[in-house]
Scaffold this motif. Sequence first.
Motif, PDB file in Angstrom:
ATOM      1  N   ASP A  76     -11.793  -0.579   0.412  1.00 55.70           N
ATOM      2  CA  ASP A  76     -10.566  -1.361   0.549  1.00 55.70           C
ATOM      3  C   ASP A  76     -10.005  -1.657  -0.840  1.00 55.70           C
ATOM      4  O   ASP A  76     -10.573  -1.273  -1.854  1.00 55.70           O
ATOM      5  CB  ASP A  76     -10.837  -2.642   1.338  1.00 55.70           C
ATOM      6  CG  ASP A  76     -11.860  -3.541   0.676  1.00 55.70           C
ATOM      7  OD1 ASP A  76     -12.506  -3.100  -0.295  1.00 55.70           O
ATOM      8  OD2 ASP A  76     -12.022  -4.681   1.127  1.00 55.70           O
ATOM      9  N   ALA A  77      -8.873  -2.340  -0.879  1.00 62.10           N
ATOM     10  CA  ALA A  77      -8.196  -2.598  -2.148  1.00 62.10           C
ATOM     11  C   ALA A  77      -9.031  -3.483  -3.073  1.00 62.10           C
ATOM     12  O   ALA A  77      -9.008  -3.304  -4.293  1.00 62.10           O
ATOM     13  CB  ALA A  77      -6.834  -3.238  -1.894  1.00 62.10           C
ATOM     14  N   THR A  85      -4.989   7.989   0.912  1.00 65.12           N
ATOM     15  CA  THR A  85      -4.539   6.797   1.625  1.00 65.12           C
ATOM     16  C   THR A  85      -3.492   7.195   2.663  1.00 65.12           C
ATOM     17  O   THR A  85      -3.165   8.373   2.807  1.00 65.12           O
ATOM     18  CB  THR A  85      -3.909   5.792   0.642  1.00 65.12           C
ATOM     19  OG1 THR A  85      -2.720   6.367   0.116  1.00 65.12           O
ATOM     20  CG2 THR A  85      -4.853   5.431  -0.482  1.00 65.12           C
ATOM     21  N   ASP A  86      -2.942   6.194   3.329  1.00 74.07           N
ATOM     22  CA  ASP A  86      -1.836   6.436   4.249  1.00 74.07           C
ATOM     23  C   ASP A  86      -0.584   6.886   3.501  1.00 74.07           C
ATOM     24  O   ASP A  86       0.286   7.521   4.072  1.00 74.07           O
ATOM     25  CB  ASP A  86      -1.506   5.170   5.038  1.00 74.07           C
ATOM     26  CG  ASP A  86      -2.657   4.738   5.926  1.00 74.07           C
ATOM     27  OD1 ASP A  86      -3.503   5.594   6.245  1.00 74.07           O
ATOM     28  OD2 ASP A  86      -2.700   3.557   6.296  1.00 74.07           O
ATOM     29  N   LYS A  87      -0.495   6.543   2.234  1.00 74.99           N
ATOM     30  CA  LYS A  87       0.668   6.869   1.417  1.00 74.99           C
ATOM     31  C   LYS A  87       0.493   8.187   0.665  1.00 74.99           C
ATOM     32  O   LYS A  87       1.288   8.509  -0.193  1.00 74.99           O
ATOM     33  CB  LYS A  87       0.909   5.753   0.408  1.00 74.99           C
ATOM     34  CG  LYS A  87       0.865   4.359   0.978  1.00 74.99           C
ATOM     35  CD  LYS A  87       2.247   3.783   1.095  1.00 74.99           C
ATOM     36  CE  LYS A  87       2.243   2.337   1.464  1.00 74.99           C
ATOM     37  NZ  LYS A  87       1.989   2.073   2.847  1.00 74.99           N
ATOM     38  N   CYS A 121      -3.529   2.515  -6.348  1.00 78.88           N
ATOM     39  CA  CYS A 121      -3.940   1.910  -5.070  1.00 78.88           C
ATOM     40  C   CYS A 121      -4.106   0.407  -5.211  1.00 78.88           C
ATOM     41  O   CYS A 121      -3.752  -0.353  -4.311  1.00 78.88           O
ATOM     42  CB  CYS A 121      -5.256   2.523  -4.583  1.00 78.88           C
ATOM     43  SG  CYS A 121      -5.108   4.201  -4.013  1.00 78.88           S
ATOM     44  N   ARG A 128      -0.670  -1.189  -5.305  1.00 78.51           N
ATOM     45  CA  ARG A 128      -0.012  -1.201  -3.992  1.00 78.51           C
ATOM     46  C   ARG A 128      -0.821  -1.941  -2.926  1.00 78.51           C
ATOM     47  O   ARG A 128      -0.371  -2.071  -1.801  1.00 78.51           O
ATOM     48  CB  ARG A 128       0.219   0.235  -3.516  1.00 78.51           C
ATOM     49  CG  ARG A 128       1.202   1.002  -4.342  1.00 78.51           C
ATOM     50  CD  ARG A 128       1.456   2.334  -3.702  1.00 78.51           C
ATOM     51  NE  ARG A 128       2.367   3.143  -4.488  1.00 78.51           N
ATOM     52  CZ  ARG A 128       2.881   4.274  -4.058  1.00 78.51           C
ATOM     53  NH1 ARG A 128       2.567   4.730  -2.873  1.00 78.51           N
ATOM     54  NH2 ARG A 128       3.700   4.957  -4.817  1.00 78.51           N
ATOM     55  N   ARG A 129      -2.023  -2.370  -3.271  1.00 78.01           N
ATOM     56  CA  ARG A 129      -2.910  -3.087  -2.342  1.00 78.01           C
ATOM     57  C   ARG A 129      -3.241  -2.249  -1.105  1.00 78.01           C
ATOM     58  O   ARG A 129      -3.138  -2.709   0.027  1.00 78.01           O
ATOM     59  CB  ARG A 129      -2.310  -4.423  -1.925  1.00 78.01           C
ATOM     60  CG  ARG A 129      -2.045  -5.417  -3.030  1.00 78.01           C
ATOM     61  CD  ARG A 129      -3.270  -5.957  -3.680  1.00 78.01           C
ATOM     62  NE  ARG A 129      -4.123  -6.644  -2.718  1.00 78.01           N
ATOM     63  CZ  ARG A 129      -5.417  -6.882  -2.919  1.00 78.01           C
ATOM     64  NH1 ARG A 129      -5.996  -6.499  -4.027  1.00 78.01           N
ATOM     65  NH2 ARG A 129      -6.122  -7.494  -2.011  1.00 78.01           N
ATOM     66  N   VAL A 130      -3.614  -0.972  -1.318  1.00 83.06           N
ATOM     67  CA  VAL A 130      -4.037  -0.101  -0.227  1.00 83.06           C
ATOM     68  C   VAL A 130      -5.424   0.456  -0.542  1.00 83.06           C
ATOM     69  O   VAL A 130      -5.793   0.606  -1.699  1.00 83.06           O
ATOM     70  CB  VAL A 130      -3.050   1.069   0.018  1.00 83.06           C
ATOM     71  CG1 VAL A 130      -1.722   0.563   0.510  1.00 83.06           C
ATOM     72  CG2 VAL A 130      -2.878   1.926  -1.212  1.00 83.06           C
ATOM     73  N   GLY A 150      -8.611   3.372   0.952  1.00 85.66           N
ATOM     74  CA  GLY A 150      -8.704   4.693   1.550  1.00 85.66           C
ATOM     75  C   GLY A 150     -10.032   5.340   1.249  1.00 85.66           C
ATOM     76  O   GLY A 150     -10.993   4.683   0.822  1.00 85.66           O
TER      77      GLY A 150
END
Length: 162
Positions: A108-109, A138-140, A148, A151-153, A155
């Motif tokens: 996680d982030a 990630t989703d992006k 990451c 952007r607080r993502v 993966g």
Amino acid sequence: MSLVHLANVCSHLQNASKARLGLTSIPSTNMLLTLSLALQTSGFLSSVTRGGLTPPRLDTLSSYVPEPVTQENVSTRRLWLGLKYYNNEAVLSEMSMISKPTKRIWMDADGLARIVRGKEAGFVKGLTKPGESMFVTTDKGILEARECVERRVGGMLLCRVL
């Protein structure tokens, strides 16, 4: 997503940079294309070009127009990567997998923030060497670990590049 192809590409790029090649090719898949573009954005590669079995000419690389993809030639598509060198040393010297095909590592982030600061998170060691990067899917799309965190993502961790 096939991590087996990614493992082959990691060892191929590491060996190509040790062999001092200027241009090398890898199979053309969407995941390898986005990873190659992320490596180019981070400064590890000089160019990424889609092509066939024959390499594009280096002097016309900026104006190179690849042939269109058809059903007949889809299996022969390659990504041609230009490797970078600085002061007679390879910019991309090491590239190793983090997630394996049998063991995928998700973060996680908050865990990625620990890794970016150089601390250990789970089984993954932090980024401690200057110029070291980690790529995460990630989703992006495929992003560098620092991006990451911004952007607080989170993966799946793919590979570590030095």
